[in-house]
Design an enzyme around this catalytic site. Structure first.
Site, mmCIF file in Angstrom:
data_model
loop_
_atom_site.group_PDB
_atom_site.id
_atom_site.type_symbol
_atom_site.label_atom_id
_atom_site.label_comp_id
_atom_site.label_asym_id
_atom_site.label_seq_id
_atom_site.Cartn_x
_atom_site.Cartn_y
_atom_site.Cartn_z
ATOM 1 N N ILE A 51 13.147 7.227 3.055
ATOM 2 C CA ILE A 51 13.930 8.454 3.198
ATOM 3 C C ILE A 51 14.447 8.595 4.632
ATOM 4 C CG2 ILE A 51 12.856 9.641 1.259
ATOM 5 C CD1 ILE A 51 11.200 11.268 3.261
ATOM 6 N N CYS A 88 -1.272 5.278 1.767
ATOM 7 C CA CYS A 88 -0.713 5.263 3.129
ATOM 8 C C CYS A 88 -1.561 6.046 4.122
ATOM 9 C CB CYS A 88 0.721 5.779 3.109
ATOM 10 S SG CYS A 88 1.799 4.894 1.965
ATOM 11 N N THR A 89 -2.752 6.414 3.763
ATOM 12 C CA THR A 89 -3.803 7.011 4.602
ATOM 13 C C THR A 89 -3.481 8.402 5.145
ATOM 14 O OG1 THR A 89 -3.234 6.124 6.808
ATOM 15 C CG2 THR A 89 -4.471 4.656 5.317
ATOM 16 N N GLU A 90 -2.534 9.123 4.536
ATOM 17 C CA GLU A 90 -2.258 10.474 5.037
ATOM 18 C C GLU A 90 -2.814 11.577 4.144
ATOM 19 O OE1 GLU A 90 1.434 9.927 2.425
ATOM 20 O OE2 GLU A 90 -0.103 8.742 3.431
ATOM 21 N N GLY A 96 1.944 5.803 -5.686
ATOM 22 C CA GLY A 96 1.077 4.960 -4.881
ATOM 23 C C GLY A 96 -0.371 5.382 -5.099
ATOM 24 N N THR A 149 10.425 9.756 -2.178
ATOM 25 C CA THR A 149 11.150 8.873 -3.092
ATOM 26 C C THR A 149 10.911 9.174 -4.572
ATOM 27 O OG1 THR A 149 11.557 7.047 -1.572
ATOM 28 C CG2 THR A 149 11.248 6.465 -3.875
ATOM 29 N N ASN A 206 -5.287 7.874 0.524
ATOM 30 C CA ASN A 206 -4.349 7.314 -0.463
ATOM 31 C C ASN A 206 -3.831 5.963 0.005
ATOM 32 O OD1 ASN A 206 -2.897 8.564 1.675
ATOM 33 N ND2 ASN A 206 -1.037 8.455 0.428
#
Length: 956
Positions: free
Chosen positions: A761, A573-575, A387, A343, A571
């Site tokens: 997305i 979103c944990t990835e 983020g 995004t 981060n």
């Protein structure tokens, strides 16, 4: 129903006293003849009062009870109508009456609703007998230039028929009829288009084909707004070429676009635009782009869909030698939906402030300057749409000595309250809410209070309701849990090196500190049974959905960059698993391959996948150099290591296409096979770029440099952990060839893969998000662009083939919350294939994630779904995730053991039902909490992140 008197009052008087008194001047009512009159809630109250009096009679109740009921019902109806048109507008009388009927049913007034239905039907028959029809008055349309022309019904019909072209099972006449109900004399031209959009949209639940009809009708409105006139889809092939250079010029003049875009051969790029790709969009995808992504000047859009993708591609190709060719190459992978940038890249590529990165990770220093510098960096990064993941472990615990003042520290929590409020105050460029996740290691003495940050009880000054939290768990803690041993909490001010250690080095030093504590040499120490703390972690996870459970050691032991530092957190979103320190803010640029677009003849097309990934990796690598960095520490870090995070989406679509149930060994095998292919081609592409552009600066000494590929690093984890690693080691491809290439040329990027949530997305291109299982087969999705009916097209196709797709099936799916499980006439094989997320045992999600994690050099956003959660189930699930070698987990999403009784509705839609904590549960009735939860987890109204919650960064 007569105007019955009641204790001296007429129904009209009772209705007026019950009606809301707000100003409704922005709203109008369309009568059946097309005339437009003021919207008057009092008339709704009068109609309801008549219905009540017709049932209960003058002696059946007191006037006060009727007034109270009518007031509540009227307020419900008006609120529902206002939500549909928040900015005002005209509402057809039939829609108002539908909402009255629905409200009566929802409030349990079934007899009154029946009387109202019979009254409506009687009036309808009377009108028919009198020969009354819709639009007996002349309807004139106001064009954008101010001219007034009679409504051209033939042209409107042709437009709707064109939108239905090639889509079987669609009925243009039904859309036309519904459209005509909602237009009136003097209606603006764009409102006619909007009316047709809403008419088609209301039919999506009957057949997914209407999703594309609605999108095509929305395209008509977009073209009218941007081009200033009605232009057909057929004309756009030629029109795009002339429009595109003018768009770039207009964007530059409005100071939206980078002036460098004017240096491109705009005629060549305009000719490369493929107008037919506009018709790929579903309604949700196109509406989302229109609302949130397309550039606008003073609220008016200037960007068409294909121009949008070309603008993004041009922004990513700015530094290329052969810019036009590369821009077209990038455009093609984006506009065909083979790959989609994240995004922030879509928002900002090609603009004057091109902040294209998705994720920023920071470490907070243990002093006031460092703490407030970190909060300031959060604000700057959030301002430009990023983020955030903050590592708070270095900050001393409550009760620790402060040398400068000779006082005692208040610990981490008060500062996190400031972080929370900063995230609320500084949103992401005004386009979505600011979002941050705070990480704390499990040995930190403030961990117990940290676990409670999201509770709705207790001192609100020590609560953070708007930010996320995650527990950064060392392997030693999990071993102590498994073995029933004790665990000791420390302050980092007394043992700062624990923050910088992992694996066996951490274990050795930690036990040394425990010995010092036993000798009384440390001041802030607390010993607890590891199992008790683990249960509290699970209790808070169940009650509040936080903190997320993430594992420090596999993130570090398997990190290619362990020679350059330590991964202190993930981060938002944990990835993402990148190193941070006081001088480096980790940055990651994201994008995702649409996996289902690469299926061919029942398997993944390796050649196409390689082409897409090679282009995608180049686009992501370009972001590193083009990106606008709000803070210097982020720029230095990104240029030094050049990490990127390519992921996947459409995993569930692949399983549906291949006829594989998510909860099966075959799905786990497909997860393994597909991720191996993606990883192989991504690492190969990065090595090819290293040959062309050079290695990333910190390459020397990395695992890549040592010949250790990501799946090889599982051996390192097993050696450091000393057991507790159960990961499949199967290989299918020629990894030795890749090792030799890397040995010769190196890598362009320190990290290449990370699976992000892809919520928005994936919406845009119309596939399942990330690696998610199907949420429900029919539901209403709520996001920042509104509410959208979503149906599982694969399921509808199969049910049609069996002759089972009808209105009864739609009603059953609504009643059973999108699940087939209790619909008897559906064959068992379809129930298994289309099992929803809460019907799939969560261990299958973990096992599939374990196979993917084998190949990934970073991590994955893994949501876990559990129906009827219990302490025992949670305990088993998260231990299983640790043993299977997962680096991180994300949201825990649960359903209760039982559901509330559902009320009967009149052909209504699934509704977003608010539950505690401001979360939205997408069900036709609220979910109740389990009566008793095992293993010391108390019964509670769980407050988990809902699916596609418009307030949730991850869901956007």
């Amino acid at each position: 129903m007569q105007l019955t008197t009641f204790e001296g009052h007429t129904a009209a008087e009772l209705g007026r006293s019950a009606a809301p008194q707000d100003d409704y001047s922005p709203y109008k009512t369309i009568r059946r003849n097309g005339a437009v009159v003021p919207f008057e809630p009092v008339k709704i109250s009068i109609a309801m009062t008549k219905a009540f009096l017709a049932v209960v009679g003058a002696q059946g109740a007191t006037s006060a009870s009727i007034r109270d009921k009518v007031a509540s019902l009227t307020e419900s109806v008006v609120s529902s109508l206002m939500r549909r048109k928040p900015e005002g507008g005209a509402i057809h009388i039939e829609e108002i009456q539908d909402q009255v009927e629905l409200a009566l049913m929802r409030f349990g007034e079934h007899d009154v609703a029946r009387a109202y239905v019979l009254y409506r039907e009687q009036r309808s028959q009377e009108r028919a007998a009198r020969g009354e029809a819709l639009h007996q008055i002349t309807i004139n349309v106001i064009r954008k230039n101010g001219n007034k022309l009679p409504l051209d019904i033939a042209r409107l019909r042709a437009t709707i028929e064109s939108a239905c072209k090639g889509l079987a099972e669609t009925d243009a006449d039904a859309i036309l009829s519904e459209t005509l109900k909602n237009i009136y004399d003097g209606v603006p031209e764009e409102e006619v288009n909007k009316s047709s959009i809403l008419a088609a949209r209301s039919l999506i639940e009957k057949d997914p084909a209407y999703n594309y009809v609605t999108s095509r009708l929305l395209l008509n409105n977009i073209r009218l707004e941007i081009l200033g006139e009605a232009v057909s889809q057929e004309e756009m092939a030629e029109r795009y070429a002339s429009y595109f250079p003018a768009f770039i010029k207009k964007g530059i003049e409005a100071e939206l676009l980078d002036e460098k875009l004017a240096e491109y051969d705009l005629k060549k790029l305009g000719a490369a635009l493929k107008a037919e790709r506009d018709e790929q969009f579903g309604y949700l995808g196109l509406q989302t782009l229109f609302d949130r992504y397309f550039l606008h000047v003073d609220g008016t859009r200037i960007e068409m869909p294909q121009a949008f993708y070309m603008r993004v591609a041009m922004g990513l190709a700015l530094n290329e030698v052969n810019r036009e060719e590369r821009a077209i190459e990038f455009y093609n992978v984006l506009s065909t939906f083979d790959f989609m940038s994240s995004t922030p890249t879509l928002f900002n590529s090609g603009t004057r402030r091109s902040q294209l990165s998705s994720c920023y990770l920071t470490t907070i220093a243990d002093d006031l300057d460092g703490i407030y510098e970190g909060i300031k960096e959060n604000a700057l990064l959030s301002k430009f749409a990023g983020g955030l993941g903050n590592d708070w472990t270095p900050v001393r615990a409550m009760g620790s000595h402060i040398k400068g003042t000779n006082g005692k520290s208040q610990g981490v929590v008060p500062f996190l309250k400031v972080v929370n409020d900063t995230a609320v105050a500084v949103n992401q460029g005004g386009k979505r809410k600011g979002a941050v996740c705070a990480y704390l290691e499990t040995w930190h003495a403030d961990i117990e209070e940290f676990l409670e940050l999201r509770k709705n009880t207790g001192d609100d000054r020590r609560r953070t309701h708007d930010m996320n939290t995650a527990n950064w768990i060392p392997d030693l803690f999990m071993k102590r849990v498994m073995e029933g041993a004790d665990w000791t909490l420390f302050s980092p001010s007394e043992c700062p090196d624990l923050h910088e250690l992992f694996g066996q080095a951490f274990e050795k030093r930690y036990t040394e500190y425990e010995a010092k504590a036993a000798r009384g040499e440390l001041k802030v120490v607390k010993k607890v049974p590891a199992l008790s703390l683990w249960r509290k972690i699970l209790t808070m996870l169940f009650e509040t959905g936080h903190p997320w459970i993430t594992f420090k050691d596999p993130c570090n032991i398997r990190s290619p960059q362990q020679h350059m530092g330590v991964v202190h957190s993930s981060n938002l979103c944990t990835e993402i698993t990148l190193n941070t320190n006081e001088d480096e803010i980790a940055v990651c640029n994201l994008g995702s391959v649409n996996l289902v677009n690469h299926l061919k003849d029942g398997k993944l097309d390796s050649d196409k996948l390689k082409r897409t990934i090679t282009t995608a990796m180049r686009m992501l690598d370009n972001v590193v150099d083009i990106n606008f960095y709000p803070v210097k520490k982020a720029r230095n870090s990104n240029l030094k290591h050049r990490p990127v995070g390519m992921g996947i989406m459409g995993f569930q679509d692949c399983l549906h296409t291949l006829r594989i149930a998510y909860g099966s060994d075959a799905a786990v095998e497909f997860a393994d096979e597909s991720m191996e292919l993606v990883a192989y081609h991504a690492y190969w592409a990065s090595s090819e770029m290293a040959q062309e552009r050079g290695r990333y600066p910190s390459y020397k000494g990395s695992l890549w440099d040592r010949g250790i590929l990501p799946h090889d690093s599982i051996n390192l984890l097993a050696a450091e952990r000393g057991g507790y690693v159960e990961v499949d080691r199967t290989e299918r491809l020629d990894w030795n060839a890749l090792r030799e290439r890397i040995k010769t040329y190196g890598m362009r990027n320190s990290n290449c893969l990370a699976i992000a949530p892809t919520a928005t997305i994936a919406n845009i291109i119309g596939v399942s998000a990330s690696i998610e299982p199907t949420f429900q087969n029919l539901f209403v999705k709520s996001n920042l662009s509104g509410e959208f009916t979503v149906t599982n097209e694969y399921l509808v196709r199969d049910l049609k083939a069996l002759g089972l797709w009808d209105e009864v099936m739609v009603a059953d799916l609504k009643y059973f919350d999108g699940s087939l499980g209790r619909i008897d006439r559906v064959p068992q094989n379809l129930k298994e294939l289309y099992a929803t997320a809460f019907e799939v045992e969560p261990k299958w999600l973990v096992d599939a994630a374990s196979r993917r994690q084998k190949w990934i050099d970073q991590a994955q956003s893994l949501n876990l779904y559990m129906a009827g959660a219990s302490g025992k189930k949670l305990d088993e699930l998260y231990k299983h995730a640790w043993v299977r070698g997962l680096k991180t987990t994300y949201y825990l999403r649960t359903l209760a053991a039982s559901n509330a009784e559902k009320s009967t509705g009149r052909g209504g839609e699934l509704n977003a039902v608010p539950v505690s904590g401001g979360v939205t549960a997408y069900q036709s009735a609220p979910t109740t909490a389990p009566a008793q939860v095992e293993e010391n987890l108390p019964a509670t109204d769980a407050k988990f992140c809902s699916i596609d919650n418009p307030d949730c960064e991850a869901c956007q």
